[in-house]
Write a protein that holds these residues in place. Structure first.
Motif, PDB file in Angstrom:
ATOM      1  N   LEU A 195       5.730   0.224   9.740  1.00  0.00           N
ATOM      2  CA  LEU A 195       6.208   0.977   8.589  1.00  0.00           C
ATOM      3  C   LEU A 195       7.660   1.382   8.711  1.00  0.00           C
ATOM      4  CD1 LEU A 195       3.028   3.070   8.295  1.00  0.00           C
ATOM      5  CD2 LEU A 195       4.047   1.847   6.385  1.00  0.00           C
ATOM      6  N   ARG A 196       8.057   1.690   9.930  1.00  0.00           N
ATOM      7  CA  ARG A 196       9.409   2.220  10.089  1.00  0.00           C
ATOM      8  C   ARG A 196       9.798   2.198  11.560  1.00  0.00           C
ATOM      9  NH1 ARG A 196      10.272   8.485   9.484  1.00  0.00           N
ATOM     10  NH2 ARG A 196      10.118   8.176   7.231  1.00  0.00           N
ATOM     11  N   GLU A 202      13.109  10.440   2.988  1.00  0.00           N
ATOM     12  CA  GLU A 202      12.512  10.082   1.711  1.00  0.00           C
ATOM     13  C   GLU A 202      13.377   9.048   0.980  1.00  0.00           C
ATOM     14  OE1 GLU A 202      11.494  13.299  -1.099  1.00  0.00           O
ATOM     15  OE2 GLU A 202       9.614  12.191  -1.200  1.00  0.00           O
ATOM     16  N   ILE A 203      14.667   9.247   1.002  1.00  0.00           N
ATOM     17  CA  ILE A 203      15.558   8.276   0.356  1.00  0.00           C
ATOM     18  C   ILE A 203      15.429   6.914   1.018  1.00  0.00           C
ATOM     19  CG2 ILE A 203      17.979   7.665   0.043  1.00  0.00           C
ATOM     20  CD1 ILE A 203      18.545  10.484  -0.703  1.00  0.00           C
ATOM     21  N   SER A 261      12.805   5.793   2.547  1.00  0.00           N
ATOM     22  CA  SER A 261      11.507   5.239   2.159  1.00  0.00           C
ATOM     23  C   SER A 261      11.589   4.566   0.795  1.00  0.00           C
ATOM     24  CB  SER A 261      10.448   6.335   2.099  1.00  0.00           C
ATOM     25  OG  SER A 261      10.119   6.765   3.382  1.00  0.00           O
ATOM     26  N   PHE A 262      12.321   5.208  -0.111  1.00  0.00           N
ATOM     27  CA  PHE A 262      12.484   4.626  -1.437  1.00  0.00           C
ATOM     28  C   PHE A 262      13.157   3.265  -1.326  1.00  0.00           C
ATOM     29  CE2 PHE A 262      12.477   8.837  -3.976  1.00  0.00           C
ATOM     30  CZ  PHE A 262      11.105   8.754  -4.093  1.00  0.00           C
ATOM     31  N   VAL A 268      13.142   1.252   1.203  1.00  0.00           N
ATOM     32  CA  VAL A 268      12.194   0.302   1.781  1.00  0.00           C
ATOM     33  C   VAL A 268      11.250  -0.205   0.699  1.00  0.00           C
ATOM     34  CG1 VAL A 268      10.222   0.081   3.341  1.00  0.00           C
ATOM     35  CG2 VAL A 268      12.296   1.226   4.113  1.00  0.00           C
ATOM     36  N   SER A 269      10.760   0.702  -0.131  1.00  0.00           N
ATOM     37  CA  SER A 269       9.872   0.306  -1.217  1.00  0.00           C
ATOM     38  C   SER A 269      10.556  -0.699  -2.129  1.00  0.00           C
ATOM     39  CB  SER A 269       9.451   1.521  -2.045  1.00  0.00           C
ATOM     40  OG  SER A 269       8.586   2.339  -1.310  1.00  0.00           O
ATOM     41  N   LEU A 270      11.800  -0.406  -2.474  1.00  0.00           N
ATOM     42  CA  LEU A 270      12.563  -1.314  -3.328  1.00  0.00           C
ATOM     43  C   LEU A 270      12.632  -2.700  -2.706  1.00  0.00           C
ATOM     44  CD1 LEU A 270      15.659   0.547  -4.783  1.00  0.00           C
ATOM     45  CD2 LEU A 270      13.754  -0.483  -5.991  1.00  0.00           C
ATOM     46  N   LEU A 294      10.730  -4.111  -0.446  1.00  0.00           N
ATOM     47  CA  LEU A 294       9.459  -4.809  -0.348  1.00  0.00           C
ATOM     48  C   LEU A 294       8.986  -5.295  -1.706  1.00  0.00           C
ATOM     49  CD1 LEU A 294       7.571  -2.532   2.182  1.00  0.00           C
ATOM     50  CD2 LEU A 294       8.472  -4.809   2.581  1.00  0.00           C
ATOM     51  N   ALA A 295       9.212  -4.470  -2.723  1.00  0.00           N
ATOM     52  CA  ALA A 295       8.662  -4.810  -4.028  1.00  0.00           C
ATOM     53  C   ALA A 295       9.484  -5.893  -4.710  1.00  0.00           C
ATOM     54  CB  ALA A 295       8.630  -3.570  -4.918  1.00  0.00           C
ATOM     55  N   GLN A 296      10.731  -6.006  -4.345  1.00  0.00           N
ATOM     56  CA  GLN A 296      11.629  -6.765  -5.184  1.00  0.00           C
ATOM     57  C   GLN A 296      12.205  -8.002  -4.534  1.00  0.00           C
ATOM     58  OE1 GLN A 296      15.542  -5.132  -6.224  1.00  0.00           O
ATOM     59  NE2 GLN A 296      14.652  -4.947  -8.256  1.00  0.00           N
ATOM     60  N   ARG A 327      14.498 -10.205   2.688  1.00  0.00           N
ATOM     61  CA  ARG A 327      13.928  -9.204   3.593  1.00  0.00           C
ATOM     62  C   ARG A 327      14.360  -9.451   5.034  1.00  0.00           C
ATOM     63  NH1 ARG A 327       7.597  -8.796   1.672  1.00  0.00           N
ATOM     64  NH2 ARG A 327       7.982  -8.872  -0.577  1.00  0.00           N
ATOM     65  N   GLY A 344       6.462  -7.724   5.906  1.00  0.00           N
ATOM     66  CA  GLY A 344       5.382  -8.176   5.040  1.00  0.00           C
ATOM     67  C   GLY A 344       5.410  -9.659   4.757  1.00  0.00           C
ATOM     68  N   ARG A 384      13.341  -0.501 -11.852  1.00  0.00           N
ATOM     69  CA  ARG A 384      12.285  -0.424 -10.844  1.00  0.00           C
ATOM     70  C   ARG A 384      11.774   0.998 -10.773  1.00  0.00           C
ATOM     71  NH1 ARG A 384       8.712  -1.951  -8.280  1.00  0.00           N
ATOM     72  NH2 ARG A 384       9.308  -0.763  -6.480  1.00  0.00           N
ATOM     73  N   LEU A 416       9.887   3.887  -8.934  1.00  0.00           N
ATOM     74  CA  LEU A 416       9.611   4.188  -7.534  1.00  0.00           C
ATOM     75  C   LEU A 416       8.421   5.100  -7.350  1.00  0.00           C
ATOM     76  CD1 LEU A 416      13.293   4.625  -6.625  1.00  0.00           C
ATOM     77  CD2 LEU A 416      11.740   3.126  -5.393  1.00  0.00           C
ATOM     78  N   PHE A 458      18.642   8.439  -7.742  1.00  0.00           N
ATOM     79  CA  PHE A 458      17.701   7.796  -8.650  1.00  0.00           C
ATOM     80  C   PHE A 458      17.703   8.532  -9.981  1.00  0.00           C
ATOM     81  CE2 PHE A 458      16.295   7.239  -4.274  1.00  0.00           C
ATOM     82  CZ  PHE A 458      16.300   5.854  -4.203  1.00  0.00           C
ATOM     83  N   SER A 460       4.522   1.768   0.555  1.00  0.00           N
ATOM     84  CA  SER A 460       5.112   0.644   1.283  1.00  0.00           C
ATOM     85  C   SER A 460       4.034  -0.330   1.723  1.00  0.00           C
ATOM     86  CB  SER A 460       5.866   1.130   2.518  1.00  0.00           C
ATOM     87  OG  SER A 460       7.028   1.811   2.131  1.00  0.00           O
ATOM     88  N   LEU A 476       2.772  -2.339  -1.261  1.00  0.00           N
ATOM     89  CA  LEU A 476       3.721  -3.326  -1.761  1.00  0.00           C
ATOM     90  C   LEU A 476       3.864  -4.492  -0.804  1.00  0.00           C
ATOM     91  CD1 LEU A 476       6.528  -1.026  -3.173  1.00  0.00           C
ATOM     92  CD2 LEU A 476       4.917  -2.404  -4.466  1.00  0.00           C
ATOM     93  N   ALA A 477       3.862  -4.193   0.494  1.00  0.00           N
ATOM     94  CA  ALA A 477       4.116  -5.247   1.471  1.00  0.00           C
ATOM     95  C   ALA A 477       2.897  -6.125   1.676  1.00  0.00           C
ATOM     96  CB  ALA A 477       4.543  -4.634   2.796  1.00  0.00           C
ATOM     97  N   ARG A 515      -2.678  -4.597  -6.384  1.00  0.00           N
ATOM     98  CA  ARG A 515      -1.706  -3.584  -6.817  1.00  0.00           C
ATOM     99  C   ARG A 515      -2.069  -3.010  -8.175  1.00  0.00           C
ATOM    100  NH1 ARG A 515       4.136  -6.403  -5.477  1.00  0.00           N
ATOM    101  NH2 ARG A 515       3.550  -7.317  -3.483  1.00  0.00           N
ATOM    102  N   GLY A 552       5.983  -4.083  -8.873  1.00  0.00           N
ATOM    103  CA  GLY A 552       6.745  -5.225  -8.383  1.00  0.00           C
ATOM    104  C   GLY A 552       6.149  -6.563  -8.769  1.00  0.00           C
TER     105      GLY A 552
END
Lengths: 226, 226
Positions: free
Chosen positions: A73-74, A135-136, A138-139, A141-143, A145-147, A153, A185, B71, B73, B95, B142, B145-146, B153, B185
């Motif tokens: 995860l991180r 938190e920022i 994490s956001f 990371v989400s972006l 992974l999703a995009q 990646r 992923g 996107r 979040l 954001f 995360s 998404l991954a 999803r 995503g």
DNA sequence: GTGGTCATGTGATACATATCACAAATATCG
DNA sequence: CGATATTTGTGATATGTATCACATGACCAC
């Protein structure tokens, strides 16, 4: 002996700086320091924990194998608190933490930690700032992974190691291809292929775990475009 | 009039409960309340902000259109603080926040907010707990998404609305198919197809934005398996 | 050294999903 | 109410990535 330990911590941690003198004594009494070799488990998901872990030195991965497959995860690099969340909400760790480089970790009793927050606003504020920054991230990371697709990646991961972890365009990858895939992923084979492509295109030089970023700008573009 | 406002807030917010009397007066003096219709922008990314936003009522999406494509979040449901991070680290919003249902938001001066943290450990602790929980949720996002593919999803999204937002298996989707895709995503067309499949398989009933979950257990399985 | 295990590279194939194109349905507004 | 824009559904195709299968190479124990 431990007394000097916690005094040293002050030099490394914004939060610790804010602790006042008698709190430092508390800390010294309720803090124990442990040395880890790479690949050792600091804590395991679903285990009960009554400590907050502060990383003095080293590099750790936060991961979970809830779904039969390991998922990273991180990464958390010292100096920093290691994944407070699981410890604070309830006392059960939601994720596992495993070292990927030699690591020195400080275990602080959670009640002492809570007492510091309640008694010392400066300390609490530092913790809140750190959590906010997490938190920022994490956001982002989400972006990613999703995009992004796989090559974006992998580019991301390489730039992350170079910039955030090693501060160098030349570094030794602390992950196997499998682990890199678990993190981003994607499959082990795809990681191999993509690194191979980057190598052929002279964007990086790779020799096993040895990586050199040759064209940072292009790698950045690949990361951006996804 | 505002005095009564902030007193009412106490009933809704764990953090506010911890504020002591003279802090409540401070809050009353540095707090303004705004009503939003659905689709209105609370704040925009890259804009400077000197306020912390507390949601008293409503539903908001945190999103970004950095990469030409929107996107989503996260959704934030009242009562809750709205995305502290961008405000605390620096004063630039990372954001955007846009309402998706009628929303009542409280703007609190950031200096007053910081003062509360510094002066009131209980308040700070509540904020830290909230941020910690956010972090765990971010990790789960995360993971989703991954690791999950599209139908997992979408199943996730439906269960999220049913459980976290509306507390009902019957609800009106506040998103277009496009927005659902932006969130998870995946493409607009895939969302349509998957919802259609769920409908055919009698897992859900769909009629436009009207959704009824018919087989929650199966939907849960689809979400788990990915 | 030898045998065993694990990490890695690479080709062929299967599968999931994006994309494109267009039709139908629905909402919006003068 | 009708005209226009927006949202939605659906088929055909293209593309990216997982998966499978296997070969090679590195490392370790004995």
């Amino acid at each position: 002996m431990q007394k000097t330990l916690c005094q040293n911590c002050i030099l490394q941690s914004d939060s610790a700086i804010k602790l006042i003198k008698n709190q430092l004594n508390d800390l010294t009494d309720h803090c124990s320091q442990v040395e880890f070799k790479p690949g050792e488990i600091i804590f395991k998901e679903n285990a009960i924990s009554t400590n907050v872990v502060y990383l003095k030195r080293g590099l750790v991965k936060i991961h979970t194998d809830n779904f039969s497959k390991d998922r990273i995860l991180r990464l958390t690099k010292a100096p920093s608190y290691l994944c407070l969340p699981g410890v604070l909400g309830d006392s059960i760790n939601r994720f596992s933490a495993t070292t990927i480089e030699p690591t020195l970790a400080c275990f602080i009793d959670i009640h002492v930690f809570k007492k510091f927050i309640l008694e010392n606003g400066d300390f609490a504020y530092q913790i809140i700032l750190a959590l906010s920054q997490n938190e920022i991230k994490s956001f982002q990371v989400s972006l990613n992974l999703a995009q992004k697709q796989a090559n974006g990646r992998v580019a991301d991961a390489l730039l992350y190691f170079a910039r955030e972890i090693y501060n160098s365009l030349v570094f030794l990858l602390p992950f196997s291809r499998q682990e890199l895939g678990d993190w981003m992923g994607i499959s082990r084979e795809s990681v191999s292929r993509i690194l191979g492509e980057f190598h052929s295109a002279h964007i990086i030089y790779q020799n096993g775990k040895e990586i050199t970023i040759l064209n940072e700008e292009l790698l950045e573009q690949i990361s951006q475009k996804g």
